[in-house]
Motif scaffolding. Structure first.
Motif, PDB file in Angstrom:
ATOM      1  N   GLY A  67      -6.793  -5.853   2.487  1.00 20.62           N
ATOM      2  CA  GLY A  67      -7.582  -4.661   3.212  1.00 20.62           C
ATOM      3  C   GLY A  67      -7.779  -3.516   2.638  1.00 20.62           C
ATOM      4  O   GLY A  67      -7.295  -3.188   1.430  1.00 20.62           O
ATOM      5  N   THR A  68      -8.404  -2.463   3.171  1.00 17.88           N
ATOM      6  CA  THR A  68      -8.542  -1.194   2.819  1.00 17.88           C
ATOM      7  C   THR A  68      -7.363  -0.470   2.500  1.00 17.88           C
ATOM      8  O   THR A  68      -7.194   0.118   1.306  1.00 17.88           O
ATOM      9  CB  THR A  68      -9.464  -0.450   3.730  1.00 17.88           C
ATOM     10  OG1 THR A  68     -10.955  -1.252   3.860  1.00 17.88           O
ATOM     11  CG2 THR A  68      -9.927   0.981   3.435  1.00 17.88           C
ATOM     12  N   GLU A  69      -6.465  -0.391   3.331  1.00 16.35           N
ATOM     13  CA  GLU A  69      -5.353   0.464   3.224  1.00 16.35           C
ATOM     14  C   GLU A  69      -4.260  -0.250   2.192  1.00 16.35           C
ATOM     15  O   GLU A  69      -3.802   0.545   1.199  1.00 16.35           O
ATOM     16  CB  GLU A  69      -4.269   0.397   4.218  1.00 16.35           C
ATOM     17  CG  GLU A  69      -4.747   1.239   5.478  1.00 16.35           C
ATOM     18  CD  GLU A  69      -5.231   2.953   4.975  1.00 16.35           C
ATOM     19  OE1 GLU A  69      -4.202   3.205   4.218  1.00 16.35           O
ATOM     20  OE2 GLU A  69      -6.272   3.327   5.200  1.00 16.35           O
ATOM     21  N   GLY A  70      -4.558  -1.562   1.799  1.00 14.30           N
ATOM     22  CA  GLY A  70      -3.789  -2.113   0.799  1.00 14.30           C
ATOM     23  C   GLY A  70      -4.490  -1.888  -0.577  1.00 14.30           C
ATOM     24  O   GLY A  70      -3.664  -1.495  -1.561  1.00 14.30           O
ATOM     25  N   MET A  71      -5.651  -1.875  -0.554  1.00 12.18           N
ATOM     26  CA  MET A  71      -6.454  -1.381  -1.800  1.00 12.18           C
ATOM     27  C   MET A  71      -6.226  -0.058  -2.249  1.00 12.18           C
ATOM     28  O   MET A  71      -5.885   0.437  -3.208  1.00 12.18           O
ATOM     29  CB  MET A  71      -7.927  -1.457  -1.576  1.00 12.18           C
ATOM     30  CG  MET A  71      -8.404  -3.131  -1.702  1.00 12.18           C
ATOM     31  SD  MET A  71      -7.959  -3.873  -3.286  1.00 12.18           S
ATOM     32  CE  MET A  71      -9.226  -3.050  -4.283  1.00 12.18           C
ATOM     33  N   ARG A  76      -3.561   3.997  -5.774  1.00 11.52           N
ATOM     34  CA  ARG A  76      -2.573   5.086  -5.643  1.00 11.52           C
ATOM     35  C   ARG A  76      -1.421   4.783  -6.746  1.00 11.52           C
ATOM     36  O   ARG A  76      -1.024   5.806  -7.480  1.00 11.52           O
ATOM     37  CB  ARG A  76      -2.171   5.547  -4.375  1.00 11.52           C
ATOM     38  CG  ARG A  76      -2.968   6.238  -3.489  1.00 11.52           C
ATOM     39  CD  ARG A  76      -2.251   6.898  -2.086  1.00 11.52           C
ATOM     40  NE  ARG A  76      -3.278   6.949  -1.221  1.00 11.52           N
ATOM     41  CZ  ARG A  76      -3.288   6.256  -0.024  1.00 11.52           C
ATOM     42  NH1 ARG A  76      -2.549   4.820   0.045  1.00 11.52           N
ATOM     43  NH2 ARG A  76      -4.469   6.397   0.669  1.00 11.52           N
ATOM     44  N   GLY A  77      -1.086   3.541  -6.811  1.00 15.23           N
ATOM     45  CA  GLY A  77      -0.131   3.055  -7.596  1.00 15.23           C
ATOM     46  C   GLY A  77      -0.488   3.458  -9.042  1.00 15.23           C
ATOM     47  O   GLY A  77       0.166   3.557 -10.063  1.00 15.23           O
ATOM     48  N   PHE A  78      -1.837   3.446  -9.473  1.00 13.76           N
ATOM     49  CA  PHE A  78      -2.349   3.498 -10.822  1.00 13.76           C
ATOM     50  C   PHE A  78      -2.406   5.047 -11.052  1.00 13.76           C
ATOM     51  O   PHE A  78      -2.380   5.619 -12.316  1.00 13.76           O
ATOM     52  CB  PHE A  78      -3.580   2.703 -10.899  1.00 13.76           C
ATOM     53  CG  PHE A  78      -3.316   1.406 -11.221  1.00 13.76           C
ATOM     54  CD1 PHE A  78      -2.708   0.902 -12.385  1.00 13.76           C
ATOM     55  CD2 PHE A  78      -3.640   0.533 -10.175  1.00 13.76           C
ATOM     56  CE1 PHE A  78      -2.722  -0.419 -12.469  1.00 13.76           C
ATOM     57  CE2 PHE A  78      -3.653  -0.850 -10.419  1.00 13.76           C
ATOM     58  CZ  PHE A  78      -3.136  -1.314 -11.513  1.00 13.76           C
ATOM     59  N   THR A  79      -2.982   5.764 -10.111  1.00 18.45           N
ATOM     60  CA  THR A  79      -3.212   7.199 -10.243  1.00 18.45           C
ATOM     61  C   THR A  79      -2.223   8.184  -9.997  1.00 18.45           C
ATOM     62  O   THR A  79      -2.225   9.344 -10.390  1.00 18.45           O
ATOM     63  CB  THR A  79      -4.536   7.535  -9.209  1.00 18.45           C
ATOM     64  OG1 THR A  79      -4.063   7.602  -7.873  1.00 18.45           O
ATOM     65  CG2 THR A  79      -5.820   6.825  -9.683  1.00 18.45           C
ATOM     66  N   GLN A  80      -1.110   7.713  -9.199  1.00 16.53           N
ATOM     67  CA  GLN A  80      -0.044   8.540  -8.728  1.00 16.53           C
ATOM     68  C   GLN A  80       1.119   7.933  -8.886  1.00 16.53           C
ATOM     69  O   GLN A  80       1.875   7.434  -7.597  1.00 16.53           O
ATOM     70  CB  GLN A  80      -0.189   9.012  -7.256  1.00 16.53           C
ATOM     71  CG  GLN A  80      -1.285   9.906  -6.944  1.00 16.53           C
ATOM     72  CD  GLN A  80      -1.637  10.097  -5.536  1.00 16.53           C
ATOM     73  OE1 GLN A  80      -1.119   9.651  -4.586  1.00 16.53           O
ATOM     74  NE2 GLN A  80      -2.728  10.669  -5.197  1.00 16.53           N
ATOM     75  N   PRO A  81       1.598   7.596 -10.022  1.00 15.80           N
ATOM     76  CA  PRO A  81       2.840   6.495 -10.206  1.00 15.80           C
ATOM     77  C   PRO A  81       3.938   7.379  -9.511  1.00 15.80           C
ATOM     78  O   PRO A  81       4.248   8.345  -9.904  1.00 15.80           O
ATOM     79  CB  PRO A  81       2.899   6.379 -11.587  1.00 15.80           C
ATOM     80  CG  PRO A  81       2.106   7.173 -12.279  1.00 15.80           C
ATOM     81  CD  PRO A  81       1.172   7.583 -11.152  1.00 15.80           C
ATOM     82  N   GLY A  82       5.063   6.636  -8.799  1.00 14.88           N
ATOM     83  CA  GLY A  82       6.225   7.185  -8.443  1.00 14.88           C
ATOM     84  C   GLY A  82       7.287   6.767  -9.486  1.00 14.88           C
ATOM     85  O   GLY A  82       7.035   6.595 -10.781  1.00 14.88           O
ATOM     86  N   ILE A  87       6.661  -1.830  -3.824  1.00 13.81           N
ATOM     87  CA  ILE A  87       5.555  -1.352  -2.879  1.00 13.81           C
ATOM     88  C   ILE A  87       5.185  -2.443  -1.570  1.00 13.81           C
ATOM     89  O   ILE A  87       5.068  -3.534  -2.037  1.00 13.81           O
ATOM     90  CB  ILE A  87       3.984  -1.282  -3.772  1.00 13.81           C
ATOM     91  CG1 ILE A  87       4.174  -0.131  -4.591  1.00 13.81           C
ATOM     92  CG2 ILE A  87       2.931  -1.133  -2.824  1.00 13.81           C
ATOM     93  CD1 ILE A  87       3.130  -0.159  -5.754  1.00 13.81           C
ATOM     94  N   THR A  88       4.960  -1.823  -0.531  1.00 16.95           N
ATOM     95  CA  THR A  88       4.850  -2.934   0.712  1.00 16.95           C
ATOM     96  C   THR A  88       3.516  -3.038   0.887  1.00 16.95           C
ATOM     97  O   THR A  88       2.795  -1.729   1.116  1.00 16.95           O
ATOM     98  CB  THR A  88       5.773  -2.386   1.848  1.00 16.95           C
ATOM     99  OG1 THR A  88       6.961  -2.540   1.351  1.00 16.95           O
ATOM    100  CG2 THR A  88       5.506  -3.508   2.776  1.00 16.95           C
ATOM    101  N   LEU A  89       2.718  -3.984   0.771  1.00 15.42           N
ATOM    102  CA  LEU A  89       1.343  -3.959   1.113  1.00 15.42           C
ATOM    103  C   LEU A  89       0.987  -4.538   2.323  1.00 15.42           C
ATOM    104  O   LEU A  89       1.619  -5.885   2.778  1.00 15.42           O
ATOM    105  CB  LEU A  89       0.722  -4.539  -0.071  1.00 15.42           C
ATOM    106  CG  LEU A  89       0.511  -4.182  -1.509  1.00 15.42           C
ATOM    107  CD1 LEU A  89      -0.085  -5.118  -2.470  1.00 15.42           C
ATOM    108  CD2 LEU A  89      -0.339  -2.904  -1.211  1.00 15.42           C
TER     109      LEU A  89
END
Length: 92
Positions: A67-71, A76-82, A87-89
């Motif tokens: 879904g949208t939130e998962g996408m 965000r994982g690519f643009t804001q790596p922690g 990660i829970t989808l």
């Protein structure tokens, strides 16, 4: 193809297989299918993306699965790596 110090305005720009150095992009549509791309020291103002080919199909599959939130979480994982970790989808 290699582009150096060029300005792209109000046009469609194919990213796959191209190299852009010192270029400016304004009001453009970037088309990307997942191929090789080099981009260095470029400026961007008002742009959108159009995905094509296998990349488009892969992104649509992820959307169907998560879904949208998962996408958004994936992007965000690519643009804001922690710091790493899990990660829970949402599934839905």
């Amino acid at each position: 193809m290699e582009y150096v110090n060029q300005t792209f305005e109000s046009t469609t720009v194919s990213l796959d297989g191209n190299s852009y150095t010192g270029c400016s992009f304004r009001d453009v549509i970037f088309v990307y299918a997942g191929g090789p791309l080099e981009m260095e020291n470029c400026a961007m103002d008002r742009f959108s993306f159009q995905f094509d080919g296998d990349l488009s199909r892969g992104l649509f599959t992820l959307y169907q699965l998560f879904g949208t939130e998962g996408m958004l979480t994936i992007l965000r994982g690519f643009t804001q790596p922690g710091e790493g970790g899990e990660i829970t989808l949402p599934v839905g």
